[in-house]
Design an enzyme around this catalytic site. Structure first.
Site, short mmCIF file in Angstrom:
data_model
loop_
_atom_site.label_atom_id
_atom_site.label_comp_id
_atom_site.label_asym_id
_atom_site.label_seq_id
_atom_site.Cartn_x
_atom_site.Cartn_y
_atom_site.Cartn_z
N GLY A 465 74.02 44.63 30.87
CA GLY A 465 72.85 45.03 30.10
C GLY A 465 72.12 43.88 29.45
O GLY A 465 71.06 44.08 28.86
N ARG A 626 68.25 25.69 26.14
CA ARG A 626 67.10 26.16 26.91
C ARG A 626 67.17 27.68 27.05
O ARG A 626 68.20 28.22 27.47
CB ARG A 626 67.12 25.50 28.28
CG ARG A 626 65.90 25.73 29.14
CD ARG A 626 66.10 25.03 30.49
NE ARG A 626 64.89 25.04 31.29
CZ ARG A 626 64.84 24.63 32.56
NH1 ARG A 626 65.95 24.19 33.16
NH2 ARG A 626 63.71 24.67 33.24
N LEU A 628 66.44 30.82 29.02
CA LEU A 628 66.16 31.09 30.43
C LEU A 628 65.05 32.10 30.61
O LEU A 628 64.24 31.99 31.55
CB LEU A 628 67.43 31.57 31.13
CG LEU A 628 68.63 30.61 31.09
CD1 LEU A 628 69.84 31.24 31.77
CD2 LEU A 628 68.28 29.28 31.73
N ASN A 629 65.01 33.11 29.75
CA ASN A 629 63.99 34.16 29.85
C ASN A 629 63.73 34.69 28.44
O ASN A 629 64.59 35.36 27.87
CB ASN A 629 64.47 35.28 30.77
CG ASN A 629 63.45 36.39 30.96
OD1 ASN A 629 62.76 36.79 30.03
ND2 ASN A 629 63.36 36.92 32.17
N THR A 632 64.28 38.70 28.00
CA THR A 632 65.66 39.20 27.94
C THR A 632 66.40 38.59 26.75
O THR A 632 67.26 39.23 26.15
CB THR A 632 66.41 38.90 29.24
OG1 THR A 632 66.44 37.50 29.48
CG2 THR A 632 65.75 39.61 30.41
N GLN A 636 68.26 40.61 23.85
CA GLN A 636 69.67 40.35 23.58
C GLN A 636 69.89 40.04 22.09
O GLN A 636 70.81 40.55 21.45
CB GLN A 636 70.13 39.18 24.44
CG GLN A 636 71.58 38.76 24.24
CD GLN A 636 72.54 39.58 25.05
OE1 GLN A 636 72.66 40.77 24.85
NE2 GLN A 636 73.25 38.93 25.95
N GLY A 700 75.05 30.11 25.26
CA GLY A 700 75.17 31.55 25.08
C GLY A 700 74.44 32.07 23.86
O GLY A 700 74.46 31.45 22.79
N GLU A 703 76.45 36.41 21.48
CA GLU A 703 77.33 36.56 20.33
C GLU A 703 76.81 35.85 19.09
O GLU A 703 76.95 36.35 17.98
CB GLU A 703 78.73 36.09 20.71
CG GLU A 703 79.31 37.01 21.77
CD GLU A 703 80.73 36.69 22.14
OE1 GLU A 703 81.64 37.37 21.61
OE2 GLU A 703 80.94 35.79 22.95
#
Length: 736
Positions: A465, A626, A628-629, A632, A636, A700, A703
């Site tokens: 997701g 960086r 990435l999108n 999204t 998130q 990441g 979290e």
């Protein structure tokens, strides 16, 4: 047509299927002849099963088998923890350790027939007195030092924290509590198992197909290559689907007994009792500081509940030694046995609970000294990693403070509690910092560049997701110079290269790096083919001068000289060029310390007459390398913030004080945030590619988005009301 490469707000590749109902989750997979299994949980929290009368169930229409500890096939071996969630195999013996523990499996032609058969079972127990709550277990808490669930050093010390505390002119000694939390994903876990001789295929709603395949193989005594595990799409995991829970093993066990495929879909109640939770904690934080707010010492102690089956830490103090530049630190993690199921990792295990305590304590220190909370954190900023002394691979925490504060309007804050109002509402501004170690794992992927000018990414990663399929598509598209619409992805299958598990916020770094390396390898193969081909415009060109763009290869300094992949491959009668990517991180012994960072700012409103806390505005700034999108990523981040809003204000899986049974194992009573509970959430990304961490430069987000949220809300509540609430959730009764 846009390129939709790294940094573009590309829409999710699986989005249309999800909103139209075409998306296929594990429970949607159909296999001819599949039977249905229902898992029967214990009605008592502690004791023994003296007997189970299975006769009425076995005679019930459609029932094929009733499996208990007395007639189950033998297990081959117990797979290792921690990713085998419980340190005992299901139906291992007659012992009952918690209410809801599976004691039988009823298999039938239909789910309804299996449920009817389960209702006919009669179980005779010998009940024993349970340890029902963490408070009841606290006197017997201990430091656990062995076992696969010990993920953090149970004790840490640097300097002389006791003396530093005694010598500090400003000292605080505080206790904080966090509640037991449920993951509560939209999709209940499901498993479909099918045997073909000694080969086993499992469709499972797992976050880690390759990791779990090895565990299943161990339990059944199979070569790993004889097990295939597939996970199509996962409807929310948040960590609970990172582990191999008993139902995943019981489905193939039942399939072996009835000699046909068997499907298990656990109930919503079993989501709360059978797939883990975030364990409750009791934490003490002692701070010593000078009168400017510079920390001299931190002592952080935590106790969490654990099951009688396992010693599992909720490592709340695990992050404390590495957040601030403090010369004297001591931390300790203890566990206390309670008759509840084994807890599991839930988004930011340890870090979120620990940040609530530490970042609340920093706010209390700032208030005691009359220093701005942001300034206290600046004064204690760690320019190097406080434990290892290594330089950071990239750290923009100070920029997060600055940009988050400016975006929020922190300078409008009157520091006096209860000083800001709006009508009948008390207004509070709070903030907190966040830091989380960047974890990486080895990862593999392959990319096929085909003669129709498209590419296919292959990796065993799972989409839960967060947008994994979309960002990996973009990574491959950029490396190959293709439009993302011309890049497909195959995923979630152990027949594919072993990508990282979709947990621990490892996808943007480890997973994306493997795809990036695979795409570069495919591109190098195409360039090699072109420069050797006499008919190619790039014949005998220097490979270093060739770039990928517009669906093909062209000279960097002569953009008209080149050709499409389609033309190149078809002329050479090459159906596809495969590139392989094998990402091997430097790990903890590398030259740099790696982490992600956040700054949270929250505005709350509290009605003077009805003290219900409303978060009306939240601004968060993140440094994750960086992005990435951004589409999204923002989704998130907002999800992580909302999840911890629930932990701060409403979520509490309360145990019965006598039996220890959860009182709210259903969404009717366990409240999670809904749209009406959520105010404006603004997300800022402080972007600086971190190529010291990995080739893509991304880290990441899933979290770190949650670390610090609870403290930011609690600190805002104190500013609004003058009441310091140190126990989550902050419900109206605590403000009366």
């Amino acid at each position: 047509m846009t390129d939709d490469r790294i940094g573009d707000p590309m829409r999710r590749v699986e989005g249309r299927d999800k909103v139209t109902g075409a998306a296929r989750y594990t429970a949607d997979v159909r296999t001819p002849g599949a039977a249905h299994a229902v898992l029967v949980g214990s009605a008592i929290p502690r004791g023994r099963v003296l007997g189970i009368d299975t006769g009425p169930a076995e005679r019930s229409p459609g029932v094929l088998a009733v499996i208990t500890h007395r007639n189950r096939p033998a297990w081959a071996a117990l797979p290792p923890t921690p990713y085998t969630a419980e340190g005992r195999l299901p139906l291992a013996d007659d012992r009952v350790h918690y209410a809801g523990q599976y004691i039988a499996v009823v298999v039938a032609e239909t789910r309804e027939q299996a449920e009817r058969g389960a209702a006919l079972l009669r179980v005779d127990y010998r009940e024993e007195t349970p340890v029902p709550t963490l408070d009841a277990a606290l006197p017997d808490a201990y430091v656990a030092r062995e076992g696969g669930h010990i993920r953090f050093p149970p004790e840490y010390r640097r300097g002389d924290p006791d003396r530093a505390l005694a010598d500090s002119p400003v000292r605080l000694d505080l206790e904080y509590r966090t509640a037991t939390l449920s993951h509560a994903p939209m999709e209940p876990s499901a498993t479909l198992a099918r045997w073909e001789g000694d080969r086993l295929t499992i469709h499972d709603s797992t976050q880690a197909v390759h990791l779990h395949r090895a565990l299943v193989a161990t339990a059944f005594g199979l070569p790993e290559e004889n097990v295939r595990m597939i996970s199509s799409l996962v409807g929310g995991g948040f960590g609970n689907k990172s582990f191999l829970w008993p139902h995943v093993l019981l489905a193939p066990l039942a399939a072996r007994v009835v000699r046909r495929p068997v499907r298990v879909v656990i109930t919503r109640r079993q989501v709360f009792t059978g797939t883990g939770h975030m364990a409750a904690t009791v934490q003490t934080v002692r701070l010593g500081a000078d009168r400017t707010g510079r920390l001299r010492a931190i002592v952080h102690d935590s106790v969490n509940q654990t099951s009688f089956v396992d010693d599992r830490q909720e490592g709340a103090p695990g992050n404390t030694p590495q957040v601030y530049a403090v010369p004297n630190v001591a931390t300790r993690i203890r566990v206390a046995k309670v008759n509840t199921g084994t807890s599991g990792a839930m988004r930011t295990p340890g870090d979120s609970a620990g940040a609530f305590a530490l970042e609340s304590a920093l706010d209390e220190l700032a208030h005691r000294l009359g220093v701005d909370p942001v300034e206290v954190r600046r004064r204690n900023h760690a320019d190097r990693h406080p434990v290892s002394g290594r330089p950071w691979s990239g750290k923009q925490l100070l920029a997060c403070y600055e940009q988050g504060a400016e975006r929020f309007g922190w300078d409008r804050r009157d520091p006096r509690p209860r000083s800001m109002t709006s009508g009948d509402d008390l207004v509070g501004y709070g903030m907190a910092g966040g830091q989380r170690t960047e974890h990486q794992r080895p990862a593999r992927a392959s990319v096929d560049l085909t003669d129709d000018g498209t590419a296919v990414v292959r990796s065993g990663v799972v989409e839960i997701g967060g947008g994994t399929l979309t960002t990996l598509t973009q990574v491959a598209a950029e490396a190959l110079g293709l439009d993302a619409a011309r890049v497909g992805i195959r995923h979630g299958d152990t027949d594919l290269p072993a990508g990282p598990p979709t947990f621990g916020s490892m996808m943007s770094g480890s997973g994306a790096s493997a795809v990036h390396l695979a795409a570069l390898d495919a591109r190098r193969a195409a360039i090699g083919l072109a420069v050797r081909d006499r008919r190619s415009p790039l014949h005998r060109a220097d490979p270093g001068d060739v770039v990928a763009r517009a669906g093909g290869l062209y000279l960097r300094d002569d953009p008209d000289r080149g050709e499409s992949y389609r033309t190149l491959l078809r002329r050479n009668r090459v159906n596809a060029l495969r590139g392989d990517g094998d990402f091997r991180p430097a790990g903890e012994h590398g030259p740099h310390a790696m982490a992600t960072f956040a700054a949270h700012f929250t505005e709350v409103r509290v009605d003077r007459n009805l003290p219900r806390v409303r978060v009306v505005r939240h601004v968060a700034a993140f440094a994750v390398g960086r992005v990435l999108n951004p589409r999204t990523a923002r989704n998130q981040a907002q999800g992580g913030i909302i999840m911890r809003m629930g932990a701060a204000l409403m979520e509490d899986q309360r145990p019965d004080p006598v039996s220890g049974r959860f009182l709210a194992p259903a969404l009717t009573d366990y409240h999670v945030p809904v749209h009406a509970d959520i105010g404006e959430i603004d997300v800022v990304f402080v972007q600086e590619p971190d190529t010291n961490a990995n080739p893509v430069g991304s880290k990441g987000l899933g979290e770190i988005s949650s670390v610090g949220v609870c403290a930011s809300i609690a600190n805002a509540v104190h500013h609004a009301t003058g009441r310091r609430i140190r126990s989550l959730p902050i419900t109206p009764d605590k403000l009366l």
